[in-house]
Design a protein around this motif. Sequence first.
Motif, PDB file in Angstrom:
ATOM      1  N   GLN A 113       2.156 -14.520  12.577  1.00 29.40           N
ATOM      2  CA  GLN A 113       2.114 -14.088  11.174  1.00 29.40           C
ATOM      3  C   GLN A 113       3.238 -13.097  10.891  1.00 29.40           C
ATOM      4  N   LYS A 114       4.313 -13.625  10.289  1.00 33.69           N
ATOM      5  CA  LYS A 114       5.493 -12.767  10.074  1.00 33.69           C
ATOM      6  C   LYS A 114       5.224 -11.622   9.112  1.00 33.69           C
ATOM      7  N   GLU A 115       4.232 -11.759   8.236  1.00 34.66           N
ATOM      8  CA  GLU A 115       3.900 -10.662   7.317  1.00 34.66           C
ATOM      9  C   GLU A 115       3.542  -9.401   8.084  1.00 34.66           C
ATOM     10  N   LEU A 116       2.900  -9.581   9.227  1.00 33.91           N
ATOM     11  CA  LEU A 116       2.496  -8.432  10.032  1.00 33.91           C
ATOM     12  C   LEU A 116       3.710  -7.700  10.604  1.00 33.91           C
ATOM     13  N   TYR A 117       4.747  -8.445  10.953  1.00 26.71           N
ATOM     14  CA  TYR A 117       5.968  -7.824  11.466  1.00 26.71           C
ATOM     15  C   TYR A 117       6.621  -6.948  10.394  1.00 26.71           C
TER      16      TYR A 117
ATOM     17  N   ASP B   2      13.643 -13.262  16.335  1.00 25.33           N
ATOM     18  CA  ASP B   2      13.474 -14.121  17.515  1.00 25.33           C
ATOM     19  C   ASP B   2      12.292 -15.078  17.354  1.00 25.33           C
ATOM     20  N   MET B   3      11.219 -14.579  16.755  1.00 28.71           N
ATOM     21  CA  MET B   3      10.009 -15.399  16.578  1.00 28.71           C
ATOM     22  C   MET B   3      10.186 -16.462  15.494  1.00 28.71           C
ATOM     23  N   PHE B   4      10.942 -16.109  14.455  1.00 27.81           N
ATOM     24  CA  PHE B   4      11.099 -16.989  13.291  1.00 27.81           C
ATOM     25  C   PHE B   4      12.589 -17.156  12.974  1.00 27.81           C
ATOM     26  N   PRO B   5      13.337 -17.812  13.852  1.00 33.92           N
ATOM     27  CA  PRO B   5      14.794 -17.882  13.682  1.00 33.92           C
ATOM     28  C   PRO B   5      15.242 -18.636  12.425  1.00 33.92           C
ATOM     29  N   ASP B   6      14.388 -19.467  11.879  1.00 28.37           N
ATOM     30  CA  ASP B   6      14.761 -20.235  10.684  1.00 28.37           C
ATOM     31  C   ASP B   6      14.517 -19.471   9.388  1.00 28.37           C
TER      32      ASP B   6
ATOM     33  N   LEU C  65      15.575 -16.972   7.130  1.00 28.03           N
ATOM     34  CA  LEU C  65      16.761 -16.153   6.866  1.00 28.03           C
ATOM     35  C   LEU C  65      16.433 -14.857   6.135  1.00 28.03           C
ATOM     36  N   ASN C  66      15.292 -14.799   5.457  1.00 27.80           N
ATOM     37  CA  ASN C  66      14.923 -13.576   4.745  1.00 27.80           C
ATOM     38  C   ASN C  66      14.698 -12.413   5.709  1.00 27.80           C
ATOM     39  N   ILE C  67      14.297 -12.732   6.931  1.00 30.47           N
ATOM     40  CA  ILE C  67      14.111 -11.671   7.919  1.00 30.47           C
ATOM     41  C   ILE C  67      15.469 -11.055   8.270  1.00 30.47           C
ATOM     42  N   ARG C  68      16.477 -11.902   8.423  1.00 31.34           N
ATOM     43  CA  ARG C  68      17.827 -11.402   8.721  1.00 31.34           C
ATOM     44  C   ARG C  68      18.343 -10.555   7.546  1.00 31.34           C
ATOM     45  N   TRP C  69      18.079 -10.986   6.319  1.00 29.97           N
ATOM     46  CA  TRP C  69      18.465 -10.208   5.139  1.00 29.97           C
ATOM     47  C   TRP C  69      17.794  -8.838   5.183  1.00 29.97           C
ATOM     48  N   ALA C  70      16.493  -8.833   5.474  1.00 34.75           N
ATOM     49  CA  ALA C  70      15.759  -7.566   5.538  1.00 34.75           C
ATOM     50  C   ALA C  70      16.370  -6.644   6.589  1.00 34.75           C
ATOM     51  N   LEU C  71      16.716  -7.202   7.740  1.00 34.65           N
ATOM     52  CA  LEU C  71      17.330  -6.384   8.786  1.00 34.65           C
ATOM     53  C   LEU C  71      18.650  -5.800   8.303  1.00 34.65           C
ATOM     54  N   GLY C  72      19.463  -6.614   7.636  1.00 34.12           N
ATOM     55  CA  GLY C  72      20.742  -6.123   7.125  1.00 34.12           C
ATOM     56  C   GLY C  72      20.567  -4.972   6.152  1.00 34.12           C
TER      57      GLY C  72
ATOM     58  N   ILE D 167      24.221  -9.369   6.961  1.00 30.99           N
ATOM     59  CA  ILE D 167      24.339  -9.767   5.557  1.00 30.99           C
ATOM     60  C   ILE D 167      25.375 -10.876   5.399  1.00 30.99           C
ATOM     61  N   GLN D 168      26.473 -10.796   6.134  1.00 33.51           N
ATOM     62  CA  GLN D 168      27.469 -11.871   6.075  1.00 33.51           C
ATOM     63  C   GLN D 168      26.887 -13.187   6.599  1.00 33.51           C
ATOM     64  N   PHE D 169      26.126 -13.117   7.677  1.00 36.03           N
ATOM     65  CA  PHE D 169      25.487 -14.323   8.206  1.00 36.03           C
ATOM     66  C   PHE D 169      24.545 -14.915   7.166  1.00 36.03           C
ATOM     67  N   TYR D 170      23.733 -14.051   6.569  1.00 33.95           N
ATOM     68  CA  TYR D 170      22.777 -14.496   5.550  1.00 33.95           C
ATOM     69  C   TYR D 170      23.516 -15.130   4.370  1.00 33.95           C
ATOM     70  N   LEU D 171      24.552 -14.487   3.906  1.00 31.69           N
ATOM     71  CA  LEU D 171      25.322 -14.996   2.780  1.00 31.69           C
ATOM     72  C   LEU D 171      25.940 -16.350   3.103  1.00 31.69           C
ATOM     73  N   GLY D 172      26.485 -16.481   4.308  1.00 27.10           N
ATOM     74  CA  GLY D 172      27.111 -17.729   4.719  1.00 27.10           C
ATOM     75  C   GLY D 172      26.162 -18.910   4.734  1.00 27.10           C
TER      76      GLY D 172
END
Length: 190
Positions: free
Chosen positions: A42-46, A71-75, A77-84, A100-105
């Motif tokens: 459950q990614k919401e918990l993370y 790592d758990m949910f590599p597909d 992309l919103n998680i990567r945005w949040a990290l950025g 953010i560049q990865f997310y944008l790309g």
Amino acid sequence: MKIITKNIVKIIESLTNTLLDSRMLSMAALILGIAVRLIPSQKELYFALARAYYESRKWDKSIDVIKTAIDMFPDDLNIRWALGVWLLQINRPIDALNHIQFYLGTRQKDENPHVLANIYAVLGHCYLMIKQLDNAEASLKKSASLNPKDLDYCIGVIGLYDVTGRSDDVIGFLKNFIEENPEVYLLFAW
């Protein structure tokens, strides 16, 4: 089983949101840490656990939780945005820039122009923080071309003017921005 899990997650989120809002951050982090171990799907918990650590000013732990979610949910992309965005908020603009560049790309072709405008504005903030002023200006211009009402764009331009010694231009820019977007006046007035 999925319905039961979703209901449990909703109860945990409700409880921990109450704890977070009450500034009982350690208790929220403890409960969410247990919940993530018990229901790792459950990614919401993370996100909730990362928020608990973030608000406790335990930024490294918060970032570690988001990286685990990637790592758990590599597909997702919103998680990567949040990290950025979180990395930018804790003053780690180079790390933020990479995410953010990865997310944008990956999102450029299929994204809503208003969302893209916000992404370019945040990218502009990253460049501004690492003193890549030409890239900052280009990103902010791209943001404005997609959505000239984006507040992150506005804040970025103010920062760019300040860093480049054009402080006198800030008042004129703000005046034009507010005239063109009267609905945002209240945000500046408060």
